[in-house]
Design an enzyme around this catalytic site. Structure first.
Site, PDB file in Angstrom:
ATOM      1  N   TRP A 355       0.843  -1.210   0.000  1.00  0.00           N
ATOM      2  CA  TRP A 355       0.000   0.000   0.000  1.00  0.00           C
ATOM      3  C   TRP A 355       0.871   1.250   0.000  1.00  0.00           C
ATOM      4  O   TRP A 355       0.406   2.338  -0.268  1.00  0.00           O
ATOM      5  CB  TRP A 355      -0.938   0.002   1.217  1.00  0.00           C
ATOM      6  CG  TRP A 355      -0.269   0.354   2.537  1.00  0.00           C
ATOM      7  CD1 TRP A 355       0.831  -0.242   3.074  1.00  0.00           C
ATOM      8  CD2 TRP A 355      -0.659   1.378   3.463  1.00  0.00           C
ATOM      9  NE1 TRP A 355       1.145   0.324   4.290  1.00  0.00           N
ATOM     10  CE2 TRP A 355       0.247   1.318   4.559  1.00  0.00           C
ATOM     11  CE3 TRP A 355      -1.685   2.312   3.496  1.00  0.00           C
ATOM     12  CZ2 TRP A 355       0.157   2.190   5.661  1.00  0.00           C
ATOM     13  CZ3 TRP A 355      -1.780   3.171   4.587  1.00  0.00           C
ATOM     14  CH2 TRP A 355      -0.858   3.105   5.651  1.00  0.00           C
ATOM     15  N   ASP A 356       2.156   1.062   0.301  1.00  0.00           N
ATOM     16  CA  ASP A 356       3.110   2.170   0.286  1.00  0.00           C
ATOM     17  C   ASP A 356       2.957   2.982  -1.002  1.00  0.00           C
ATOM     18  O   ASP A 356       3.083   4.206  -1.002  1.00  0.00           O
ATOM     19  CB  ASP A 356       4.559   1.640   0.334  1.00  0.00           C
ATOM     20  CG  ASP A 356       4.842   0.718   1.514  1.00  0.00           C
ATOM     21  OD1 ASP A 356       3.903   0.002   1.920  1.00  0.00           O
ATOM     22  OD2 ASP A 356       5.974   0.694   2.009  1.00  0.00           O
ATOM     23  N   GLU A 485       0.093  -2.615  12.068  1.00  0.00           N
ATOM     24  CA  GLU A 485       0.272  -4.065  12.100  1.00  0.00           C
ATOM     25  C   GLU A 485       0.449  -4.639  13.502  1.00  0.00           C
ATOM     26  O   GLU A 485       0.691  -5.836  13.649  1.00  0.00           O
ATOM     27  CB  GLU A 485       1.469  -4.450  11.208  1.00  0.00           C
ATOM     28  CG  GLU A 485       1.208  -4.103   9.758  1.00  0.00           C
ATOM     29  CD  GLU A 485       2.288  -4.575   8.805  1.00  0.00           C
ATOM     30  OE1 GLU A 485       3.387  -4.939   9.269  1.00  0.00           O
ATOM     31  OE2 GLU A 485       2.033  -4.558   7.588  1.00  0.00           O
ATOM     32  N   LYS A 596       2.236   0.087  16.079  1.00  0.00           N
ATOM     33  CA  LYS A 596       3.485   0.095  15.327  1.00  0.00           C
ATOM     34  C   LYS A 596       3.606   1.400  14.542  1.00  0.00           C
ATOM     35  O   LYS A 596       4.690   1.932  14.360  1.00  0.00           O
ATOM     36  CB  LYS A 596       3.461  -1.096  14.353  1.00  0.00           C
ATOM     37  CG  LYS A 596       4.683  -1.249  13.476  1.00  0.00           C
ATOM     38  CD  LYS A 596       4.483  -2.428  12.521  1.00  0.00           C
ATOM     39  CE  LYS A 596       5.721  -2.704  11.695  1.00  0.00           C
ATOM     40  NZ  LYS A 596       5.479  -3.696  10.633  1.00  0.00           N
ATOM     41  N   GLN A 597       2.457   1.893  14.069  1.00  0.00           N
ATOM     42  CA  GLN A 597       2.514   3.018  13.130  1.00  0.00           C
ATOM     43  C   GLN A 597       1.210   3.794  13.126  1.00  0.00           C
ATOM     44  O   GLN A 597       0.199   3.338  13.662  1.00  0.00           O
ATOM     45  CB  GLN A 597       2.794   2.477  11.742  1.00  0.00           C
ATOM     46  CG  GLN A 597       1.694   1.571  11.191  1.00  0.00           C
ATOM     47  CD  GLN A 597       2.212   0.644  10.113  1.00  0.00           C
ATOM     48  OE1 GLN A 597       2.533  -0.507  10.381  1.00  0.00           O
ATOM     49  NE2 GLN A 597       2.291   1.142   8.890  1.00  0.00           N
TER      50      GLN A 597
END
Ligand code: BGC
Length: 755
Positions: A355-356, A485, A596-597
């Site tokens: 998806w980056d 994630e 995580k993000q």
């Protein structure tokens, strides 16, 4: 702050060669052109005492292998796809009077490597005092052509300053090296095997060529290298590839030049072999200087269109330009190749596209090189058949599910909780399609590809979700993994529901646009995909009924259960236990209230109108306290929201770390390749964060804030055929229409007409 490279506006210079940082610099000095990628390896390949990761890649060329599961189950991804480390053609070994140049052993002074971001050339200079008493001044230049997709070139200039020597130059095209991998690091578990086998070698005068085939995937790769220079040589094919060996006797004052043209070609399963093409390409290649001239012109035009500037923080500026340069180098340009998480700079994440691309990288090109953004979307369109097939495997009678990670469109994610479960990928792609349409008005794209992607992805969300009685009849989407994630298989992840809602609405809107603007294409699409207006009515209903977990004391839960998980204060986790994924079992992580993000924070940026400033502030503070930023995709996003809510200090800190993440090896894994999404995140941080750029009701809008440490900043964006330069300092913002027709934009909410 300790910067790894001196702060310079347009180049990265390595002044002090560090044996123990060779692998990192090989990523930093990588060159690529969207097809060919070359790590910044030393010409002599190895250096005693240093670890190296040799790498040459061709975008889209991979090998496959069945994934071996201890316990397989229905619907698991079947095959690995791994980018091939193809034959190496950049090497050139120097030997003087029997002594081989070796950075770990030889007496080398004034060593310097420079990556020129405007010229697109890597230059290495040094002085070598040979054991035999000769002093040689060496300059080696390398480029991967941004104007000729199959070409790369090197040029060696050598001068004998003192003494004399017998010099041997060995230039080779060597078979692919064994892929690098670390089975203990899930981010870099590729490798283990030689994936290309030699199938041909050829010598024609000063040209040497090698052909290899992948073991399983049916690719043929050819590489030819031609040599120009007035040096006596022999050339031969041996078991270690093909080599050209030149010999010269040098006296003090003599100089020598050797140019090498390199041409790579690749053909897939049913395509003709590319052998002749590689040799012809080499024969016809312009000389190094001509290629360098074209490279410069290409980059001048790029920087003119996509220029960014910061007055008052040169370290940041260097990071931003470095990042943009590498994105431009790695992005696929032909609609059949995408951009890998590490671009063409290393083998981390096996060369997979995530998806980056749509969430981070595509917006950068959308506003700087819209044609390249279109190519990335074309790539997704060509993989729609595999995505449809995958949706059927996953039990959806209609629609398409794009792969979480892939090279050619097949799902390759072996760990479904943090892979296939990330169905937000469909929403990310749909979001990018819509933003592309908004920013370009490219109706041909919408009718040929965009509407079909939107419809097929909307169908997936329409089928995954349902109107739940338990949630008062709202539309819920359960058992998915959002971008974060560390929280897997959750119900109603806010980010996923948001992109799904948008996808459902825009799919319906796109069909309406087609019906009105191009009825013939509309009718054809309806027949092709079996679309009826009742279906769109259902999409609308699902979008309107989308459920979002209610805020608790102002905190919006990232998903239904997030706030019920066990707290895990970040201060209590020892530094050496980061990143958590390398030190804790997944279940330990998933049971805790830890991220995580950026996930909810990204939703608050993309769907900002849904939240009040107060909510944004409160949630920023909360998620900031529970996020580890173990993913490099995180910090840039935090920086954007921080800028929006006026947390300028935080915004700048996150921005700086993100802008220089690879230059300064902040995540300690730059050796495996550069972090493309993060690099794109910094451009987005500049434009959306500090520039406050958004599209509001089809209008481009800005709300710039200039941090106190900077004097001013500026950037350019392409929008609907115009190029607009935005400049902001402490007295306010100004806008310049660099090209295109007059346009009205919004500046801090007020309309401004630029002409
Ligand atoms: C991140 C993902 C990302 C992937 C590839 C992971 O660490 O969590 O969001 O897509 O890296 O960059």
């Amino acid at each position: 702050m300790n910067y790894r490279y001196p702060i310079e506006a347009w180049q990265i210079t390595e002044k002090d060669f560090q044996l123990n940082e060779l692998r990192e610099s090989e990523s930093v000095f990588a060159l690529a052109n969207g097809f060919i990628g070359m790590r910044g390896n030393l010409e002599e390949q190895t250096a005693t005492g240093a670890e190296t990761i040799q790498g040459s890649f061709l975008n889209g060329v991979f090998d496959t292998e069945p994934i071996v599961y201890g316990e397989a189950a229905y619907g698991y991804a079947k095959n690995h796809e791994t980018i091939c480390n193809v034959m190496d053609a950049k090497s050139l070994i120097l030997e003087a009077d029997g002594e081989r140049l070796d950075m770990g052993k030889s007496r080398v002074t004034e060593h310097q490597r420079v990556l020129d971001l405007r010229g697109g050339i890597l230059t290495r200079r040094f002085v070598w005092e040979t054991k035999s008493g000769c002093t040689l001044k060496v300059e080696q230049k390398r480029l991967v052509s941004l104007t000729h997709r199959n070409l790369a070139a090197t040029a060696l200039s050598l001068q004998c300053l003192r003494g004399s020597c017998r010099l041997t130059l060995e230039s080779a095209v060597r078979p692919a090296v064994i892929a690098e991998g670390d089975p203990n690091d899930p981010r870099n578990a590729a490798g283990k095997d030689r994936r290309l086998l030699c199938s041909g070698a050829e010598v024609q005068g000063a040209m040497i060529a090698l052909q290899q085939k992948t073991k399983n995937s049916g690719f043929t790769v050819s590489c030819a290298a031609d040599h120009r220079g007035s040096i006596a040589f022999t050339a031969e094919a041996g078991k270690d590839g093909v080599s050209w060996i030149g010999k010269a006797a040098l006296q003090s004052g003599d100089s020598l030049r050797l140019e090498k043209s390199i041409c790579y070609t690749a053909s897939g399963k049913d395509e003709a072999d590319s052998w002749e093409e590689a040799m012809n390409g080499c024969r016809e290649a312009p000389g190094f200087d001509k290629l360098a001239e074209e490279q410069r012109a290409y980059l001048d035009a790029f920087w003119e269109r996509a220029g960014i500037d910061i007055e008052g923080d040169d370290a940041l500026l260097q990071g931003l330009r470095f990042n943009l340069f590498h994105l431009l180098q790695s992005v696929g340009r032909d609609g059949r190749r995408n951009i890998a998480a590490k671009g063409l700079t290393g083998e981390g994440y096996e060369g997979h596209t995530f998806w980056d691309t749509e969430a981070y990288i595509l917006p950068v090109f959308l506003y700087t090189e819209p044609e390249l953004a279109r190519k990335l979307l074309e790539y997704r369109y060509t993989t729609l058949p595999q995505a449809r097939e995958r949706a059927r495997v996953m039990g959806h009678p209609k629609g398409a599910l794009f792969p979480w990670r892939t090279i050619d469109g097949e799902e390759c994610s072996a760990y479904f909780p943090a892979g296939t479960a990330q169905v937000h990928i469909d929403g990310d792609i749909a979001h990018a399609v819509w933003e592309y349409w908004q920013a370009t008005g490219d109706l041909a794209f919408l009718s040929e590809m965009g509407a079909e992607i939107l419809a097929e992805t909307a169908r997936l969300f329409a089928d995954i979700g349902f109107f739940s009685e338990e949630k008062n009849g709202r539309f819920v989407i359960n058992c998915v993994t959002g971008p974060d994630e560390y929280n897997v298989m959750v119900n109603n992840n806010v980010y996923t529901n948001s992109v799904a809602e948008e996808n459902l609405r825009n799919a319906a809107a796109a069909m309406q646009i087609l019906k009105a603007e191009c009825p013939r294409e509309y009718a054809a699409l309806c027949t092709k995909i079996g679309f009826s207006e009742e279906e769109a009515a259902f999409w609308q209903k699902a979008a309107e009924g989308m459920y979002y977990p209610p805020a608790q004391d102002g905190i919006v839960p990232q998903d239904d259960g997030f706030l019920a998980r066990k707290p895990w204060p970040l201060e209590s986790i020892p530094a050496e236990k980061h990143p958590l994924l390398m030190h804790y079992h997944g279940l330990t992580i998933y049971r805790h209230m830890v991220c995580k993000q950026a996930d909810l924070i990204l939703a608050m940026i993309l769907f900002g109108d849904r939240y009040t400033e107060e909510e944004k502030k409160k949630n920023f503070a909360f998620y900031d306290s529970v996020t580890t930023h173990d993913s490099s995709l995180s910090m840039a996003v935090f920086s954007i929201l921080a800028a929006e809510i006026g947390e300028i200090r935080k915004a700048c800190d996150y921005f700086l770390s993100s802008a220089r993440l690879d230059l300064d090896n902040i995540h300690h894994n730059t050796k495996d390749g550069l972090h493309m999404a993060n690099m794109a995140g910094t451009w987005i941080g500049m434009t959306r964060g500090f520039g406050g750029m958004r599209i509001r009701d089809g209008m481009l809008s800005f709300a710039p804030v200039c941090p106190p440490e900077w004097e001013s900043f500026s950037f350019c964006v392409c929008f609907r055929g115009r190029i607009i330069r935005v400049h902001a300092d402490h007295s306010g913002a100004s806008y310049e229409l660099k090209s295109g027709d007059a346009i009205t934009i919004l500046s801090c909410g007020k309309p401004v007409t630029l002409s």
